[in-house]
Design a protein around this motif. Structure first.
Motif, PDB file in Angstrom:
ATOM      1  N   PHE A   1      42.246  46.510  39.292  1.00 24.55           N
ATOM      2  CA  PHE A   1      40.890  46.096  39.635  1.00 24.55           C
ATOM      3  C   PHE A   1      40.550  44.760  38.973  1.00 24.55           C
ATOM      4  N   ASP A   2      41.434  44.250  38.154  1.00 21.50           N
ATOM      5  CA  ASP A   2      41.186  43.050  37.358  1.00 21.50           C
ATOM      6  C   ASP A   2      41.803  41.840  38.059  1.00 21.50           C
ATOM      7  N   ARG A   3      40.977  40.924  38.546  1.00 24.23           N
ATOM      8  CA  ARG A   3      41.484  39.778  39.295  1.00 24.23           C
ATOM      9  C   ARG A   3      42.393  38.896  38.445  1.00 24.23           C
ATOM     10  N   ARG A   4      42.185  38.892  37.137  1.00 24.52           N
ATOM     11  CA  ARG A   4      43.038  38.092  36.248  1.00 24.52           C
ATOM     12  C   ARG A   4      44.470  38.624  36.262  1.00 24.52           C
ATOM     13  N   ILE A   5      44.586  39.949  36.253  1.00 24.34           N
ATOM     14  CA  ILE A   5      45.912  40.576  36.234  1.00 24.34           C
ATOM     15  C   ILE A   5      46.611  40.403  37.584  1.00 24.34           C
ATOM     16  N   ALA A   6      45.857  40.575  38.674  1.00 23.50           N
ATOM     17  CA  ALA A   6      46.451  40.396  40.010  1.00 23.50           C
ATOM     18  C   ALA A   6      47.041  38.991  40.153  1.00 23.50           C
ATOM     19  N   SER A   7      46.290  37.991  39.739  1.00 23.86           N
ATOM     20  CA  SER A   7      46.762  36.612  39.815  1.00 23.86           C
ATOM     21  C   SER A   7      47.943  36.381  38.876  1.00 23.86           C
TER      22      SER A   7
END
Length: 413
Positions: free
Chosen positions: A212-218
Motif C-alpha cells: 500500500f506504500d507508493r514509496r515501496i512500489a516505486s
C-alpha cells in the motif's frame, strides 16, 4: 473456516482453487518477518490473551480497562516480540473487541457470525495453528506448487518506521530488499509471462509483491534485484483529481491519479483498489461498473510505458498494467440487519453483525448496500461486474471457492 495466515488456511485455499496464497509479512522484534493480517493485531487474532498473558506486559499498549466511559485499550504488535516467541502463539478467528471491557476476560467477544470454526475435515478444529514465519510460508508454497502474492505490511505506518529506525537501525527500503531477496532465494519466478496468465493457477512458483506504500512500489521497480518481479500497488479511498502527490498526506492510502500515473511509468504491473470503489448501484438493485473504475482503467492504460511500447507490425499491447481488487467475503451480511433499518445501540458491535455505520454487509460493499437492496447472494453480481465489466484479472477473497467457481464455471477461464 480456519484462522487466516495459517498453514491450515493455506491448505484450504489450495483445495478451494486459489491461484495464489497471501502472507502479510510483518516485521518482528529481531528483524524477521511473520505472516499477520496487520502488524498490530496479535491481541485479537491470536491466543495471547487466553494462553500467554505473561507476554501482555510487553505489548505496545498493555491492557487498560474502560473507566468512566473511556475505551478499553490493548495493542500487541509483531515487533514487540522475537520470532521464536511469536511462533508459540496460536492463530484464532479474528475476534470482535469489547471497548467497554473492565477486565481482560471481557475484552474479546469472539468472531463475527459469518466466520465459522475450523472444519474437522481439515484436522482437529481445536488444534493450535501456530503463527507462520515468512520463510515457512515460502517453503510451504514451493513444496505444494503454489503461487505466492505476499504483502510487505505497514511500511507506511509511522510506528513501524520508528521501530525500524530506533531498534534495528535500518529503514523500510532495506526491509523491502530483504523481503524480495527471500522470495527469490526460495526459487520463485521473478516474472509471470502474460501468455501464461490464464493458466497461472496451475503453474506454481510465481510471485507478485504487494504494498500500500507508493514509496515501496516505486523502490521495487527501480531496484536492480527486484525490478523484474511483478508488483501490485493498492489503496483504500477514492481521491478526486484535485488531490495530488503533494497534498495526499497518507503513506498507506494515496491512490491519487498522478501517483498512479507515476507508478505505471515506473513499471508497476498491477493496481488494486477495494471492491467498494469499483461497483455502484443502478436502478436500485442492479450493480454496475463505477465511474471511478472507468477513470482508473483509462488512466492506467494511457499512462503506462508498457502500453506505449507497441512493437512494429501491430503487436498486441501488454495486458499489464492491470486491475485487481480486494476483498471478497471478508465480511458477511446479517439477514435481519440487511432487511431492517433498526440500529439500536445494543446490537452495533455484537459478534453476529457488522457495525451499523458501515452497513449490514460491511465495508467492502458499502458503495452499493445503502442505496441498493444488497444481500449475500448479490456477491455473485459483484463478481460478474468486476470480471466482465471492470475487467479485473484477479480478486482477493477470504474464501476463494466462490471466486474460483465463478472464474472456472462462469467465465470458463
Amino acid at each position: 473456516v480456519a484462522p487466516e495466515e495459517s498453514l491450515m488456511g493455506y491448505k484450504i485455499a489450495k483445495e478451494s482453487g486459489a491461484g495464489f496464497i497471501e502472507c502479510d509479512a510483518s516485521v518482528t522484534k529481531d528483524g524477521e518477518l511473520v505472516c499477520r493480517h496487520s502488524t498490530c493485531d496479535l491481541h485479537f487474532t491470536t491466543d495471547i490473551i487466553e494462553n500467554h498473558r505473561n507476554m501482555l506486559s510487553r505489548c505496545s499498549v498493555p491492557f487498560q480497562p474502560s473507566v468512566n466511559g473511556s475505551d478499553a485499550q490493548l495493542m500487541c504488535c509483531t515487533y514487540d516480540f522475537p520470532l521464536d516467541e511469536l511462533k508459540k502463539l496460536c492463530g484464532i478467528m479474528e475476534s470482535t473487541m469489547n471497548t467497554s471491557a473492565t477486565t481482560l476476560d471481557q475484552f474479546l467477544l469472539g468472531p463475527p457470525g459469518f466466520r465459522s470454526n475450523p472444519l474437522p475435515s481439515y484436522g482437529d478444529p481445536t488444534s493450535c495453528q501456530n503463527l507462520v514465519a515468512f520463510r515457512e510460508y515460502l517453503k510451504y508454497a514451493r513444496k505444494e506448487g503454489l503461487n505466492v502474492i505476499p504483502e510487505l505490511k505497514d511500511t507506511g505506518e509511522p510506528r513501524v518506521e520508528r521501530f525500524l529506525r530506533r531498534e534495528l537501525e535500518t529503514d523500510i527500503y532495506a526491509l523491502a530488499n530483504e523481503f524480495s531477496r527471500q522470495i527469490l532465494d526460495h526459487g520463485f519466478e521473478p516474472k509471470v509471462e502474460e501468455t501464461d496468465w490464464n493458466n497461472v493457477g496451475k503453474y506454481g512458483g510465481i510471485t507478485i509483491m504487494q504494498t500500500f506504500d507508493r514509496r515501496i512500489a516505486s523502490h521495487w521497480k527501480r531496484h536492480e534485484s527486484s525490478a523484474d518481479i511483478r508488483v501490485e500497488f493498492m489503496w483504500k479511498s477514492y481521491r478526486p483529481k484535485s488531490v495530488t502527490n503533494l497534498t495526499c498526506t497518507s503513506l498507506s492510502d494515496c491512490g491519487t491519479f498522478d501517483i498512479l500515473s507515476g507508478l505505471a511509468a515506473d513499471g508497476v504491473d498491477i493496481f488494486g483498489p477495494p471492491i467498494r470503489l469499483l461497483v455502484q448501484n443502478s436502478s436500485h438493485h442492479i450493480l454496475e461498473k463505477s465511474s471511478a473504475a472507468e477513470a482508473y482503467t483509462n488512466l492506467i492504460r494511457s499512462s503506462s510505458k508498457r502500453n506505449k511500447g507497441r512493437e512494429e507490425g501491430g503487436a498486441t499491447a501488454s495486458m499489464f498494467p492491470a486491475l485487481t481488487s480486494w476483498s471478497l467475503e471478508r465480511s458477511g451480511c446479517d439477514v435481519e440487519r440487511s432487511s431492517s433499518s433498526s440500529s439500536s445501540a445494543s446490537d452495533l458491535y455484537s459478534p453476529q453483525v457488522q457495525p451499523a455505520q458501515i452497513g449490514p454487509c460491511g465495508y467492502y460493499y458499502d458503495s452499493v448496500e445503502n442505496a441498493a437492496v444488497f444481500s449475500e447472494p448479490d456477491v455473485l453480481l459483484v463478481l460478474d461486474v468486476l470480471f466482465r465489466e471492470v475487467g479485473i484479472i484477479g480478486l482477493f477473497s477470504d474464501f476463494p471457492a466462490s471466486v474460483s467457481t465463478f472464474v472456472n464455471c462462469v467465465l470458463d477461464k
